[in-house]
Design a protein around this motif. Structure first.
Motif, short mmCIF file in Angstrom:
data_model
loop_
_atom_site.label_atom_id
_atom_site.label_comp_id
_atom_site.label_asym_id
_atom_site.label_seq_id
_atom_site.Cartn_x
_atom_site.Cartn_y
_atom_site.Cartn_z
N ALA A 6 -8.56 4.77 2.01
CA ALA A 6 -9.20 3.84 2.92
C ALA A 6 -10.58 4.37 3.26
CB ALA A 6 -8.37 3.67 4.19
N ILE B 87 -4.14 5.60 -2.72
CA ILE B 87 -5.09 4.64 -2.16
C ILE B 87 -5.89 5.33 -1.06
CG2 ILE B 87 -5.37 2.40 -1.02
CD1 ILE B 87 -2.71 1.55 -2.21
N CYS C 169 -2.69 3.74 3.89
CA CYS C 169 -3.29 4.35 2.71
C CYS C 169 -2.96 5.84 2.67
CB CYS C 169 -4.80 4.13 2.72
SG CYS C 169 -5.28 2.38 2.57
N ASP C 170 -3.11 6.44 1.49
CA ASP C 170 -2.77 7.86 1.33
C ASP C 170 -3.79 8.77 1.99
OD1 ASP C 170 -0.45 7.99 -0.86
OD2 ASP C 170 -1.82 6.36 -1.39
N LEU D 250 0.83 -1.20 0.00
CA LEU D 250 0.00 0.00 0.00
C LEU D 250 0.87 1.25 0.00
CD1 LEU D 250 -2.52 -1.19 2.74
CD2 LEU D 250 -2.87 -1.28 0.27
N THR E 159 -3.53 -1.21 8.16
CA THR E 159 -3.90 -1.20 6.75
C THR E 159 -4.46 0.16 6.35
OG1 THR E 159 -4.32 -3.59 6.69
CG2 THR E 159 -5.40 -2.24 5.01
#
Length: 254
Positions: free
Chosen positions: A100, A98, A117-118, A91, A113
């Motif tokens: 989330a 990305i 993400c960005d 990721l 996770t």
């Protein structure tokens, strides 16, 4: 290609990954393998410009599947840790942004996770939580510290307290907190805005975020200027200049 632990939908340059391991989308080795495989492939696909990841049902991901905890056999824990890192690193390293979409519980590995993400958007019922201290484990400090202020990061790690969407927004951890029924639309709206931009420029911007983290502003800005110089001769930049002169929307190819 079908997958056991997630689904993938691609439309209008946006890929949506949905974690599908009911009841709480716990992460097992198969999920980690499939996530790495899918994200790596999306990073190379020319028809994908942004990625959304969310969970099916009421949970984003409630963490690691404890039925697959590593044993103390030689090499087993080392191999397990490598697989876990890979599922987060894919990721962080993906050249596409990305997002989330945290629809519910994001606990432990699920929390990390989301933090890898960005951009994070959350529903009002979504929450992040690190429960490692409650089960005699450690981990997540490096990722939590990137997003939370020092006091809040320590509180989250030491107490295993849930931090819900409205509080995540107040802490500047999430970019939006919306009603559950509006979550995916909000995430995809951000992805749509990203998809309208120059793909090569967006890739360069993400590379700048990756490279400049932890370096001096002097070194970081020099790197970004190098990115700008390289982009200045690209087809996308020429298209942007032509569109500006002709007073029309640019059509980027990336």
């Amino acid at each position: 290609m079908s997958h056991e632990t997630l689904t993938l939908d691609v439309s209008e340059h946006i890929a949506t990954i949905t974690i599908t391991r009911p009841p709480v989308n716990a992460q097992n080795n198969r999920f980690r393998e499939e996530l790495v495989e899918v994200v790596d492939a999306l990073g190379d696909r020319s028809d994908v410009r942004a990625i959304v990841i969310t969970g099916e049902g009421k949970a984003f991901s409630a963490g690691a599947d404890l039925s697959e905890r590593p044993t103390q056999d030689p090499g087993h824990y080392t191999a397990h840790n490598r697989r876990v890192r890979a599922s987060f690193d894919c990721l962080l390293e993906c050249p596409k942004p990305i997002i989330a979409a945290v629809n519910g519980a994001a606990i432990g590995a699920g929390c990390v996770t989301a933090l890898c993400c960005d951009i994070i958007v959350t529903s009002e019922k979504g929450f992040l939580q690190m429960t490692e201290v409650m089960v005699g484990l450690a981990g997540g400090v490096a990722h939590v510290r990137r997003h939370f202020g020092e006091s809040d990061a320590r509180m989250m790690i030491y107490t295993a307290r849930r931090v819900y969407g409205p509080e995540l927004l107040r802490m500047n951890v999430a970019s939006a907190c919306v009603a559950p029924e509006d979550l995916l639309e909000t995430a995809r709206g951000i992805a749509t805005d990203i998809a309208k931009a120059s793909p090569s420029a967006v890739r360069a911007a993400k590379k700048s975020f990756q490279v400049t983290e932890g370096v001096s502003i002097y070194e970081g800005y020099r790197f970004e200027q190098g990115q700008t110089k390289a982009l200045s001769t690209s087809e996308d930049t020429a298209e942007a200049m032509a569109a500006f002169r002709e007073k029309r929307a640019p059509v980027f190819k990336g």
